[in-house]
Design a protein around this motif. Structure first.
Motif, short mmCIF file in Angstrom:
data_model
loop_
_atom_site.label_atom_id
_atom_site.label_comp_id
_atom_site.label_asym_id
_atom_site.label_seq_id
_atom_site.Cartn_x
_atom_site.Cartn_y
_atom_site.Cartn_z
N LYS A 17 -18.15 -32.60 25.52
CA LYS A 17 -17.03 -31.98 25.76
C LYS A 17 -15.78 -32.62 24.88
N SER A 18 -15.86 -33.81 24.52
CA SER A 18 -14.88 -34.38 23.84
C SER A 18 -14.92 -33.71 22.27
N ASN A 19 -16.16 -33.28 21.90
CA ASN A 19 -16.29 -32.85 20.70
C ASN A 19 -16.42 -31.38 20.27
N ILE A 20 -16.02 -30.66 21.44
CA ILE A 20 -16.42 -29.41 21.79
C ILE A 20 -15.73 -28.20 20.55
N GLU A 21 -14.54 -28.87 19.86
CA GLU A 21 -14.16 -28.09 18.80
C GLU A 21 -15.03 -28.16 17.75
N LYS A 22 -15.59 -29.30 17.38
CA LYS A 22 -16.22 -29.57 16.15
C LYS A 22 -17.74 -29.08 16.21
N LEU A 23 -18.35 -29.03 17.45
CA LEU A 23 -19.64 -28.72 17.71
C LEU A 23 -20.05 -27.20 17.66
N LYS A 24 -21.10 -26.76 16.83
CA LYS A 24 -21.24 -25.34 16.74
C LYS A 24 -22.10 -25.02 18.04
N ASP A 25 -22.05 -23.49 18.34
CA ASP A 25 -22.72 -22.83 19.49
C ASP A 25 -24.39 -23.40 19.03
N ARG A 26 -24.97 -23.79 19.98
CA ARG A 26 -26.50 -24.30 20.37
C ARG A 26 -26.51 -25.69 19.57
N THR A 27 -25.66 -26.54 19.80
CA THR A 27 -25.89 -28.03 19.25
C THR A 27 -26.56 -28.56 20.33
N ILE A 28 -27.35 -29.33 20.14
CA ILE A 28 -28.09 -30.23 20.99
C ILE A 28 -27.51 -31.70 20.83
N VAL A 29 -27.25 -32.21 22.04
CA VAL A 29 -27.00 -33.77 21.76
C VAL A 29 -28.02 -34.46 22.70
N GLN A 30 -28.59 -35.32 22.28
CA GLN A 30 -29.58 -36.27 22.81
C GLN A 30 -29.25 -37.63 22.57
N ALA A 31 -29.43 -38.46 23.75
CA ALA A 31 -29.15 -39.84 23.82
C ALA A 31 -30.36 -40.56 23.91
N ALA A 32 -30.65 -41.85 23.22
CA ALA A 32 -31.69 -42.74 23.91
C ALA A 32 -31.30 -43.39 24.94
N ARG A 33 -30.02 -43.44 25.15
CA ARG A 33 -29.54 -44.33 26.36
C ARG A 33 -27.94 -43.88 26.65
N GLN A 34 -28.00 -43.73 27.82
CA GLN A 34 -26.65 -43.35 28.41
C GLN A 34 -26.08 -44.61 29.30
N THR A 35 -25.00 -45.06 29.06
CA THR A 35 -24.54 -46.06 30.02
C THR A 35 -23.67 -45.34 31.07
N ALA A 36 -23.35 -44.28 31.25
CA ALA A 36 -22.64 -43.75 32.25
C ALA A 36 -22.61 -42.29 32.38
N GLY A 37 -24.24 -42.12 32.56
CA GLY A 37 -24.43 -40.71 32.97
C GLY A 37 -24.00 -40.03 34.12
N ARG A 38 -23.34 -38.60 33.87
CA ARG A 38 -22.89 -38.11 34.93
C ARG A 38 -23.64 -36.93 35.87
N GLY A 39 -23.52 -37.14 37.11
CA GLY A 39 -24.33 -36.27 37.91
C GLY A 39 -23.49 -35.54 38.62
#
Ligand code: BTN
Length: 238
Positions: A17-39
């Motif tokens: 969300k924070s980087n939405i302007e820079k990220l292209k359509d169909r970008t996959i963001v994956q993380a090895a660790r999430q410290t504050a995953g949202r549900g």
């Protein structure tokens, strides 16, 4: 398709969300660790370790928001169920998009619409799948949860699973956007373990209970109470 892999982040959805302007359509963001995953329902998504899946699809299918985008979480739940069936499991969907195995949650999906003023900027569609969890860690979670390694008795290759999920998602994505929920309705209903049962649904700050009667062509839940039908567009079965 673009892939971003982060060793550690608070939340892949928040990052997207924070980087939405820079990220292209169909970008996959994956993380090895999430410290504050949202549900959903303001809950957090617990990080069960680096061999689990924390991933967000960044989607910018058009310049304006379309109703069908709200059904993408249901589409993703169907894609995931089809993959779980390949592992000889019998997954079930809990409206709108929780995926359960053996009555326990194995994955969570959270879609967020990004707006700037009135302008639609895109969607971030996040999914967490418990692939390799320790039974003791799962017991610490206050709701029934499970993981793919515990269900199959085998450790799961994260990269293979992620590639399968992403490829299967995009294989039918355009067709789904064109056809809408009807495209997955039959499969969804056949895996909807909550239908014809007495349930309680949390809708924002309200709770409604009744009998889960059916699912409409738009993916809404029809709840029957005192011989009246209530059509729910948003909410979570408790
Ligand atoms: C739920 O409550 O069921 C939804 C959980 C969604 C968790 C995933 S993990 C990847 C992505 N990033 C987040 O912060 N949340 C979603």
């Amino acid at each position: 398709m673009n892939n971003i892999f982060l060793e550690e982040i608070d939340s892949t959805n928040r990052y997207a969300k924070s980087n939405i302007e820079k990220l292209k359509d169909r970008t996959i963001v994956q993380a090895a660790r999430q410290t504050a995953g949202r549900g959903r329902l303001q809950r957090c998504w617990v990080d069960l370790g680096g061999d689990n899946l924390f991933l967000t699809f960044v989607l910018k299918p058009s310049q304006t928001f379309q109703e069908v985008y709200s059904n993408l979480t249901q589409y993703l739940s169907v894609i995931l169920c089809k993959i779980l069936e390949k592992y000889d499991l019998q997954p079930q969907i809990k409206w709108p998009n929780d995926v359960l195995v053996d009555g326990k949650k194995i994955a969570g999906i959270l879609s967020e619409t990004v707006m700037q003023g009135n302008a639609f900027k895109g969607l971030v569609l996040g999914i967490g799948v418990n692939l390799n969890a320790d039974e003791k860690e799962l017991e610490k979670i206050d709701r029934p949860v499970t993981s793919l390694n515990l269900q199959t008795g085998k450790s799961i290759n994260l990269k293979e699973f992620k590639d399968m999920l992403v490829n299967d998602f995009f294989e039918n994505y355009e067709l789904f956007l064109k056809e809408g929920f009807s495209y997955i309705k039959e499969y969804y209903i056949n895996h909807a373990g909550f239908l014809e049962k007495e349930i309680c649904v949390q809708i924002l700050n309200e709770k409604k209970s009744g009998m889960a009667k059916s699912i409409t062509d738009k993916g809404e839940l029809v709840l029957e109470k005192d011989n009246k039908d209530l059509v729910l567009t948003i909410g979570d079965i408790l």
